[in-house]
Design a protein around this motif. Structure first.
Motif, PDB file in Angstrom:
ATOM      1  N   ALA A 109       0.981  -1.030  -0.041  1.00 57.70           N
ATOM      2  CA  ALA A 109       0.052  -0.052   0.132  1.00 57.70           C
ATOM      3  C   ALA A 109       0.819   1.358   0.308  1.00 57.70           C
ATOM      4  O   ALA A 109       0.241   2.469  -0.403  1.00 57.70           O
ATOM      5  CB  ALA A 109      -0.970   0.018   1.117  1.00 57.70           C
ATOM      6  N   ASN A 110       2.067   1.087   0.309  1.00 55.68           N
ATOM      7  CA  ASN A 110       3.103   2.319   0.774  1.00 55.68           C
ATOM      8  C   ASN A 110       4.200   1.843  -0.017  1.00 55.68           C
ATOM      9  O   ASN A 110       5.348   1.923   0.605  1.00 55.68           O
ATOM     10  CB  ASN A 110       3.112   2.905   2.031  1.00 55.68           C
ATOM     11  CG  ASN A 110       1.928   3.220   2.740  1.00 55.68           C
ATOM     12  OD1 ASN A 110       1.065   3.892   2.279  1.00 55.68           O
ATOM     13  ND2 ASN A 110       1.498   2.651   3.893  1.00 55.68           N
ATOM     14  N   PRO A 111       4.129   1.890  -1.516  1.00 61.77           N
ATOM     15  CA  PRO A 111       5.750   1.269  -2.032  1.00 61.77           C
ATOM     16  C   PRO A 111       6.662   2.508  -1.857  1.00 61.77           C
ATOM     17  O   PRO A 111       6.274   3.675  -2.054  1.00 61.77           O
ATOM     18  CB  PRO A 111       5.298   0.844  -3.333  1.00 61.77           C
ATOM     19  CG  PRO A 111       3.841   1.742  -3.537  1.00 61.77           C
ATOM     20  CD  PRO A 111       3.420   1.838  -2.324  1.00 61.77           C
ATOM     21  N   GLU A 112       8.176   2.114  -1.929  1.00 61.46           N
ATOM     22  CA  GLU A 112       9.050   3.284  -1.762  1.00 61.46           C
ATOM     23  C   GLU A 112       9.705   2.795  -3.167  1.00 61.46           C
ATOM     24  O   GLU A 112      10.222   1.604  -3.321  1.00 61.46           O
ATOM     25  CB  GLU A 112      10.019   2.790  -0.519  1.00 61.46           C
ATOM     26  CG  GLU A 112       9.527   3.246   0.861  1.00 61.46           C
ATOM     27  CD  GLU A 112      10.208   2.822   2.088  1.00 61.46           C
ATOM     28  OE1 GLU A 112      11.458   3.335   1.679  1.00 61.46           O
ATOM     29  OE2 GLU A 112       9.735   2.956   2.929  1.00 61.46           O
ATOM     30  N   VAL A 113      10.136   3.798  -3.763  1.00 62.62           N
ATOM     31  CA  VAL A 113      10.652   3.830  -5.241  1.00 62.62           C
ATOM     32  C   VAL A 113      11.470   5.015  -5.063  1.00 62.62           C
ATOM     33  O   VAL A 113      11.560   5.859  -4.463  1.00 62.62           O
ATOM     34  CB  VAL A 113       9.718   3.992  -6.194  1.00 62.62           C
ATOM     35  CG1 VAL A 113       8.823   2.707  -6.190  1.00 62.62           C
ATOM     36  CG2 VAL A 113       8.846   5.088  -6.465  1.00 62.62           C
ATOM     37  N   ARG A 114      12.645   4.814  -6.325  1.00 57.85           N
ATOM     38  CA  ARG A 114      13.312   5.967  -6.789  1.00 57.85           C
ATOM     39  C   ARG A 114      12.665   7.061  -7.580  1.00 57.85           C
ATOM     40  O   ARG A 114      11.766   6.666  -8.308  1.00 57.85           O
ATOM     41  CB  ARG A 114      14.757   5.551  -7.183  1.00 57.85           C
ATOM     42  CG  ARG A 114      15.449   4.430  -6.347  1.00 57.85           C
ATOM     43  CD  ARG A 114      16.629   4.045  -6.931  1.00 57.85           C
ATOM     44  NE  ARG A 114      17.503   3.214  -5.953  1.00 57.85           N
ATOM     45  CZ  ARG A 114      18.535   3.537  -5.080  1.00 57.85           C
ATOM     46  NH1 ARG A 114      18.950   4.577  -5.330  1.00 57.85           N
ATOM     47  NH2 ARG A 114      18.820   2.862  -4.315  1.00 57.85           N
ATOM     48  N   PRO A 115      13.335   8.335  -7.848  1.00 57.16           N
ATOM     49  CA  PRO A 115      12.788   9.123  -8.601  1.00 57.16           C
ATOM     50  C   PRO A 115      12.798   8.523 -10.047  1.00 57.16           C
ATOM     51  O   PRO A 115      14.031   8.321 -10.473  1.00 57.16           O
ATOM     52  CB  PRO A 115      13.400  10.533  -8.375  1.00 57.16           C
ATOM     53  CG  PRO A 115      13.962  10.526  -6.940  1.00 57.16           C
ATOM     54  CD  PRO A 115      14.100   8.935  -6.651  1.00 57.16           C
ATOM     55  N   GLY A 116      11.690   8.816 -10.814  1.00 59.78           N
ATOM     56  CA  GLY A 116      11.845   8.423 -12.325  1.00 59.78           C
ATOM     57  C   GLY A 116      11.679   6.792 -12.556  1.00 59.78           C
ATOM     58  O   GLY A 116      11.734   6.334 -13.664  1.00 59.78           O
ATOM     59  N   GLU A 117      11.749   6.169 -11.455  1.00 61.94           N
ATOM     60  CA  GLU A 117      11.517   4.601 -11.528  1.00 61.94           C
ATOM     61  C   GLU A 117      10.398   4.267 -12.160  1.00 61.94           C
ATOM     62  O   GLU A 117       9.161   4.581 -11.954  1.00 61.94           O
ATOM     63  CB  GLU A 117      11.652   4.128 -10.060  1.00 61.94           C
ATOM     64  CG  GLU A 117      11.773   2.472 -10.262  1.00 61.94           C
ATOM     65  CD  GLU A 117      12.362   1.979  -8.825  1.00 61.94           C
ATOM     66  OE1 GLU A 117      11.904   0.788  -8.475  1.00 61.94           O
ATOM     67  OE2 GLU A 117      12.500   2.600  -7.695  1.00 61.94           O
TER      68      GLU A 117
END
Length: 108
Positions: free
Chosen positions: A39-47
């Protein structure tokens, strides 16, 4: 022999980002049982994020503010992708067809 050691050093340096966090973050969201996982995924900018719909109902992953991202309709059994915003921050999202399905994309 020295060339192999240099290549290994370059590869390990290229993969490290200078902090203690893993180099890879979650880059997928599953829609199942009328819920997002995670529900709260963590990603990198532009991924690029892959979204898989395991329900029979059509769903979306749509930013609640502005036009940061929107997958459009993803039919049951299908998948789609979207690109995370280039700015770090927290971006609330919803399935526009099922407003009880919510989450927050965390861009770090």
């Amino acid at each position: 022999m020295a060339l192999g050691a240099t290549a290994t050093l370059l590869l390990s340096t290229a993969c490290a980002d200078g902090d203690d966090e893993p180099a890879t973050t979650s880059s997928s969201i599953t829609m199942e049982n009328l819920a997002f996982s995670p529900a709260n995924p963590e990603v990198r900018p532009g991924e690029k994020i892959t979204v898989s719909n395991k329900d029979s109902a059509t769903h979306t992953v749509t930013a609640t503010e502005g036009d940061a991202f929107d997958t459009g309709n993803i039919s049951g059994g299908d998948s789609g992708t979207f690109t995370a915003p280039s700015q770090t921050g927290r971006y609330a999202f919803v399935c526009t067809l099922h407003p009880n399905m919510t989450g927050t994309l965390i861009v770090r």
